[in-house]
Design an enzyme around this catalytic site. Structure first.
Site, mmCIF file in Angstrom:
data_model
loop_
_atom_site.group_PDB
_atom_site.id
_atom_site.type_symbol
_atom_site.label_atom_id
_atom_site.label_comp_id
_atom_site.label_asym_id
_atom_site.label_seq_id
_atom_site.Cartn_x
_atom_site.Cartn_y
_atom_site.Cartn_z
ATOM 1 N N GLU A 183 0.822 -1.217 0.000
ATOM 2 C CA GLU A 183 0.000 0.000 0.000
ATOM 3 C C GLU A 183 0.851 1.260 0.000
ATOM 4 O OE1 GLU A 183 -3.755 0.006 0.411
ATOM 5 O OE2 GLU A 183 -3.650 -2.086 -0.208
ATOM 6 N N HIS A 186 -4.367 1.446 7.490
ATOM 7 C CA HIS A 186 -2.976 1.751 7.113
ATOM 8 C C HIS A 186 -2.272 2.265 8.366
ATOM 9 C CE1 HIS A 186 -4.356 2.725 2.749
ATOM 10 N NE2 HIS A 186 -3.774 1.551 2.748
ATOM 11 N N CYS A 241 -2.876 11.161 3.897
ATOM 12 C CA CYS A 241 -3.237 10.267 2.784
ATOM 13 C C CYS A 241 -3.123 10.980 1.455
ATOM 14 C CB CYS A 241 -4.682 9.802 2.909
ATOM 15 S SG CYS A 241 -5.078 8.936 4.408
HETATM 16 O O1 SUG Z 1 -7.835 2.923 0.301
HETATM 17 N N1 SUG Z 1 -10.636 5.018 0.552
HETATM 18 C C1 SUG Z 1 -9.184 4.866 0.590
HETATM 19 C C2 SUG Z 1 -8.575 5.797 1.595
HETATM 20 C C3 SUG Z 1 -7.077 5.746 1.558
HETATM 21 C C4 SUG Z 1 -6.445 6.518 2.666
HETATM 22 N N2 SUG Z 1 -5.038 6.482 2.543
HETATM 23 C C5 SUG Z 1 -4.149 6.413 3.550
HETATM 24 N N3 SUG Z 1 -4.514 6.122 4.774
HETATM 25 N N4 SUG Z 1 -2.910 6.596 3.278
HETATM 26 C C6 SUG Z 1 -8.812 3.420 0.890
HETATM 27 O O2 SUG Z 1 -9.472 2.796 1.722
HETATM 28 C C7 SUG Z 1 -12.883 4.645 -0.325
HETATM 29 C C8 SUG Z 1 -13.577 4.711 -1.673
HETATM 30 C C9 SUG Z 1 -15.081 4.503 -1.563
HETATM 31 O O3 SUG Z 1 -15.532 3.831 -0.646
HETATM 32 O O4 SUG Z 1 -15.796 5.014 -2.460
HETATM 33 C C10 SUG Z 1 -11.362 4.485 -0.434
HETATM 34 O O5 SUG Z 1 -10.876 3.885 -1.364
#
Ligand code: SUG
Length: 446
Positions: A176, A252, A370
């Site tokens: 990730e 994460h 993020c």
């Molecule tokens: O991968 N949300 C992302 C958020 C990522 C956050 N990144 C870090 N913590 N670095 C994920 O879960 C949600 C999309 C939706 O539900 O429509 C989403 O992909």
């Protein structure tokens, strides 16, 4: 060590199809807000406002372009056929979760785009990038080919930059990117410790792992990235995330810990064997390593997950102190806000809080950290970056106008099936690639 080195933040520009589809099992905000009407225009402007405010303060800031959605090539690869509109409509009708996946603007969370090691740490003294395979979620697993093309268009000079393709797309190598990676160094630009945090061991299913939600990063993936980047094992640390906090919504590591220079700011329950992790970091870093370890009594894991206190950015100020960039959700949570105010008024290094409204992204589980990919660059490397992705007043104005012109201010579930989006997005992205001078990076341009 290069005295002119800087930490740059490349923020993901929110794409035109930003929506809430509940796609990320294990990410509590994503599940909670499924079906809520999104505002892509506001989301993009909120992101740009953060970039601009930080650039205005003198922090080095760049932009990472969004991706083409709907991803029609992904639907065709899954057997949907006919012209573009037919592909879209059939998928929306017959395979709605798949359809929602190809509409996601998730590349905005650029901390997940890649893992980056600065030249001070790598064997060949180049900055290394490994695109993240993001294979735990269908909607994210399709990001890396375009991410790689965009990163190469931004960091093109192979004398300074080395790009690695994503790791094998299988659960054992779930990766990730920078969301599970932190670098510590006594000074920006100096050699330091690279800290990789994983959720489970890919090749040993009997090893400790979360029970309810998936571990998205494996130890084997982190080790492969460290090898690809030519890191010195004597200053590399691999640590397991506490499986219980993954089950509490910490999908994460950057939801529960953040590091910058000599400082690790984390929750007391972030890691398995936390004391041993701190000891190894202290030993490998040497003198001067600082930990702010936040107890449950001050901020619970639940408050950390809902406020994103640890999904903050720590930024070095000219006087050597640091500012912390947090989302507005930290201000509106009285327990978190009280803790944070106490911290910045008493801490010798961390002495300023900057608050941003990033609500559109936060509702999908994406806070300030993020939204950004950190890249430490010395002066020569900074010179080699595509100058058109560097945020300044002119680029900010151009991107704001571009968003105002091309983005919708409403994206409900039903809006996603509008076939007009196909052309709308392509026209917007074609203009963007000429603003950012990226060349041809999108499937429709290849
Ligand atoms: O991968 N949300 C992302 C958020 C990522 C956050 N990144 C870090 N913590 N670095 C994920 O879960 C949600 C999309 C939706 O539900 O429509 C989403 O992909």
């Amino acid at each position: 060590m290069d005295a002119m080195a800087n930490e740059w933040n490349f923020d993901g520009l929110v794409g035109p199809t930003h929506n809430y589809s509940g796609l990320s099992f294990g990410n509590i905000a994503s599940a909670k807000n499924q079906g809520v009407v999104a505002n892509p225009k506001l989301a993009a402007l909120q992101g740009l406002a953060k970039m601009k405010a930080l650039a205005d303060r003198g922090w080095k800031q760049g932009v990472l372009a969004p991706q083409e959605r709907p991803n029609l090539a992904a639907l065709r690869a899954l057997g949907f056929s006919g012209d573009d509109v037919a592909v879209l409509k059939t998928a929306a009708r017959d395979a709605r979760p798949v359809f929602n996946g190809v509409m996601s603007a998730s590349s905005m969370w650029s901390a997940n785009a890649a893992t980056v090691s600065p030249s001070a740490n790598t064997a060949d003294k180049r900055v290394h990038f490994t695109a993240a395979n993001l294979n735990n979620k269908f909607h994210r697993s399709m990001e890396h080919p375009t991410t790689s093309r965009i990163l190469r268009a931004m960091f093109a000079d192979d004398k300074c930059f080395a790009h690695h393709a994503a790791l094998p797309s299988c659960p054992q190598f779930g990766d990730e990117g920078a969301a599970n990676h932190t670098r510590f160094a006594p000074r920006i630009g100096a050699k330091g410790v690279e800290f990789f945090v994983y959720g489970a061991t890919g090749f040993d299913p009997s090893a400790p792992a979360p029970k309810k939600f998936p571990a998205r990063q494996t130890r084997e993936a982190s080790e492969a990235v460290a090898r690809l980047h030519g890191l010195d094992t004597s200053v590399t640390v691999f640590a397991q995330q506490n499986p219980d906090v993954i089950d509490a919504g910490v999908f994460h590591n950057d939801v529960i810990a953040v590091g910058h220079r000599e400082l690790l700011f984390c929750h007391d329950r972030a890691f398995a064997n936390q004391a041993a992790v701190f000891a190894e970091l202290r030993e490998k870093f040497g003198e001067g390593f600082v930990v702010i370890n936040v107890a449950d009594a001050d901020v619970s894991v639940e408050d950390a997950v809902s406020s994103y206190l640890f999904n903050s950015q720590l930024l070095s100020k000219p006087d050597g102190k640091m500012a912390i960039v947090v989302p507005d959700e930290c201000r509106t949570n009285p327990r978190v806000w009280t803790y944070l105010q106490g911290l910045v008024t008493s801490h010798p290094v961390l002495n300023e809080t900057l608050v941003f409204d990033l609500r559109e992204s936060m509702m999908n589980g994406g806070g300030p950290a993020c939204l950004r990919l950190r890249v430490e660059l010395n002066a020569a490397e900074a010179n080699a970056v595509n100058p058109n992705v560097v945020l300044n007043d002119t680029l900010y104005a151009r991107l704001t106008t571009w968003v105002e012109k091309h983005y919708r201010d409403r994206m409900a579930d039903a809006d996603l099936t509008d076939p007009a989006l196909i052309t709308e997005v392509r026209v917007a992205l074609d203009e963007l690639t000429s603003i950012l001078k990226l060349g041809s990076v999108y499937p429709f341009q290849l």
